[in-house]
Design a protein around this motif. Sequence first.
Motif, short mmCIF file in Angstrom:
data_model
loop_
_atom_site.label_atom_id
_atom_site.label_comp_id
_atom_site.label_asym_id
_atom_site.label_seq_id
_atom_site.Cartn_x
_atom_site.Cartn_y
_atom_site.Cartn_z
N GLY A 92 22.61 34.87 76.78
CA GLY A 92 23.21 36.05 76.16
C GLY A 92 22.34 37.28 76.15
N GLN A 93 21.01 37.12 76.22
CA GLN A 93 20.12 38.27 76.14
C GLN A 93 19.09 38.33 77.26
OE1 GLN A 93 20.17 41.06 74.16
NE2 GLN A 93 22.18 40.22 73.72
N LYS A 94 19.32 37.67 78.37
CA LYS A 94 18.43 37.77 79.52
C LYS A 94 19.28 37.78 80.79
CE LYS A 94 14.36 35.82 79.59
NZ LYS A 94 13.35 36.84 79.70
N THR A 95 18.98 38.74 81.66
CA THR A 95 19.75 38.93 82.88
C THR A 95 18.81 39.13 84.06
OG1 THR A 95 21.55 39.96 81.62
CG2 THR A 95 21.51 40.37 84.00
N ARG A 96 19.19 38.55 85.17
CA ARG A 96 18.48 38.79 86.43
C ARG A 96 19.24 39.89 87.16
NH1 ARG A 96 18.08 33.87 88.46
NH2 ARG A 96 15.88 33.73 87.91
N ILE A 97 18.50 40.91 87.57
CA ILE A 97 19.05 41.99 88.37
C ILE A 97 18.49 41.85 89.78
CG2 ILE A 97 19.21 44.49 88.73
CD1 ILE A 97 18.75 44.85 85.73
N ARG A 98 19.37 41.74 90.74
CA ARG A 98 18.98 41.75 92.15
C ARG A 98 19.48 43.07 92.72
NH1 ARG A 98 20.79 36.23 91.89
NH2 ARG A 98 19.01 34.87 92.15
N TYR A 99 18.61 43.74 93.45
CA TYR A 99 19.05 44.98 94.07
C TYR A 99 18.65 45.03 95.53
CZ TYR A 99 14.34 46.99 93.67
OH TYR A 99 13.00 47.24 93.79
N THR A 100 19.46 45.74 96.29
CA THR A 100 19.17 46.03 97.69
C THR A 100 19.47 47.51 97.90
OG1 THR A 100 19.87 43.81 98.35
CG2 THR A 100 19.71 45.47 100.09
N ILE A 101 18.49 48.22 98.40
CA ILE A 101 18.66 49.62 98.75
C ILE A 101 18.44 49.73 100.26
CG2 ILE A 101 17.81 51.98 98.47
CD1 ILE A 101 16.81 51.14 95.69
N THR A 102 19.36 50.37 100.95
CA THR A 102 19.17 50.59 102.38
C THR A 102 19.28 52.08 102.67
OG1 THR A 102 21.52 50.28 102.90
CG2 THR A 102 20.11 48.33 103.03
N ALA A 103 18.50 52.49 103.66
CA ALA A 103 18.55 53.87 104.15
C ALA A 103 18.53 53.80 105.67
CB ALA A 103 17.36 54.67 103.62
N ASP A 104 19.58 54.28 106.28
CA ASP A 104 19.71 54.23 107.73
C ASP A 104 19.77 55.65 108.26
OD1 ASP A 104 20.03 53.34 110.30
OD2 ASP A 104 22.10 52.66 110.03
N HIS A 116 10.27 51.38 87.51
CA HIS A 116 9.93 52.15 86.31
C HIS A 116 11.16 52.92 85.80
CE1 HIS A 116 7.60 54.63 83.54
NE2 HIS A 116 8.22 55.67 84.05
N ASN A 117 11.90 53.55 86.72
CA ASN A 117 13.09 54.30 86.34
C ASN A 117 14.15 53.39 85.71
OD1 ASN A 117 11.84 56.53 87.45
ND2 ASN A 117 13.10 56.59 89.27
N VAL A 118 14.34 52.21 86.29
CA VAL A 118 15.31 51.26 85.73
C VAL A 118 14.88 50.84 84.33
CG1 VAL A 118 16.29 48.94 85.97
CG2 VAL A 118 16.17 50.45 87.96
N SER A 119 13.60 50.58 84.15
CA SER A 119 13.08 50.20 82.83
C SER A 119 13.35 51.31 81.81
CB SER A 119 11.58 49.90 82.92
OG SER A 119 11.07 49.55 81.66
N ASP A 120 13.11 52.56 82.21
CA ASP A 120 13.37 53.69 81.31
C ASP A 120 14.85 53.80 80.96
OD1 ASP A 120 10.71 54.41 81.23
OD2 ASP A 120 10.94 56.16 82.54
N ILE A 121 15.72 53.64 81.96
CA ILE A 121 17.15 53.74 81.73
C ILE A 121 17.64 52.64 80.78
CG2 ILE A 121 19.43 53.48 82.83
CD1 ILE A 121 18.08 54.88 85.31
N LEU A 122 17.12 51.42 80.98
CA LEU A 122 17.54 50.30 80.14
C LEU A 122 16.87 50.28 78.77
CD1 LEU A 122 17.64 47.46 82.82
CD2 LEU A 122 19.56 48.78 81.91
N GLY A 123 15.75 50.98 78.65
CA GLY A 123 15.05 51.04 77.38
C GLY A 123 14.30 49.77 77.00
N VAL A 124 14.03 48.93 77.98
CA VAL A 124 13.26 47.70 77.74
C VAL A 124 12.36 47.44 78.95
CG1 VAL A 124 15.00 46.59 76.27
CG2 VAL A 124 15.05 46.20 78.73
N PRO A 125 11.27 46.69 78.73
CA PRO A 125 10.44 46.33 79.88
C PRO A 125 11.21 45.39 80.81
CG PRO A 125 9.38 45.69 77.80
CD PRO A 125 10.75 46.19 77.48
N ILE A 126 10.86 45.44 82.09
CA ILE A 126 11.46 44.52 83.03
C ILE A 126 10.34 43.70 83.68
CG2 ILE A 126 13.51 45.90 83.48
CD1 ILE A 126 12.26 46.96 85.94
N PHE A 127 10.68 42.54 84.14
CA PHE A 127 9.71 41.61 84.69
C PHE A 127 10.09 41.30 86.13
CE2 PHE A 127 10.36 41.03 80.17
CZ PHE A 127 9.08 41.28 79.69
N GLU A 128 9.29 41.87 87.05
CA GLU A 128 9.59 41.70 88.46
C GLU A 128 9.39 40.24 88.88
OE1 GLU A 128 8.43 43.86 92.66
OE2 GLU A 128 7.19 44.21 90.91
#
Length: 171
Positions: A113-125, A151-163
């Motif tokens: 309920g209070q922990k989520t895994r975020i997977r992201y993929t960014i592409t630039a072609d 860092h930006n995602v952590s700021d937006i979410l307002g919590v530390p993130i753990f890579e």
Amino acid sequence: MLTIENSFLVDKSAREIFGLFNQIDKLAWAFPTVSRVDVIDADHVNLGVVLKMGLLPLDNNLSLEITERTPSKRLVAEGIAIPGKGLAGAARIADKEASTRISMVLDLEELDGQKTRIRYTITADASGNLKRIYDAIIKGQRTKLESEFIHNVSDILGVPIFEERGCGSPD
């Protein structure tokens, strides 16, 4: 094509995370080097993005659209970056079709309920002369750009993130 993939853990529910990133202005500020965000509507935003190659600015105007929403699970944004002034503008003068296709995919997996895994993929072609310029910039700044995104995602979410891991493709 440049691909950056990673995953990290956040002490927030998937619903809370999705709620924040579903707001296109919040999503836009996650991108590194964003200098301007102009919200058009709930699905569209125009961004100013500036990278530096030494002392030379490489600015782009990025039109971004949320193209897929699966509540609490997945968000996809895609867009086109057109060179602005500086070095990017010079590349566009030499190559009238110069542009870069950008996409970002966020997949959310709630672990409890209070922990989520975020997977992201960014592409630039990038195409044409821009591809060579971006390749030169990214080689020297890739780690910094990835760290800035986290860092930006952590700021937006307002919590530390753990890579969890970095698995970007260098091509």
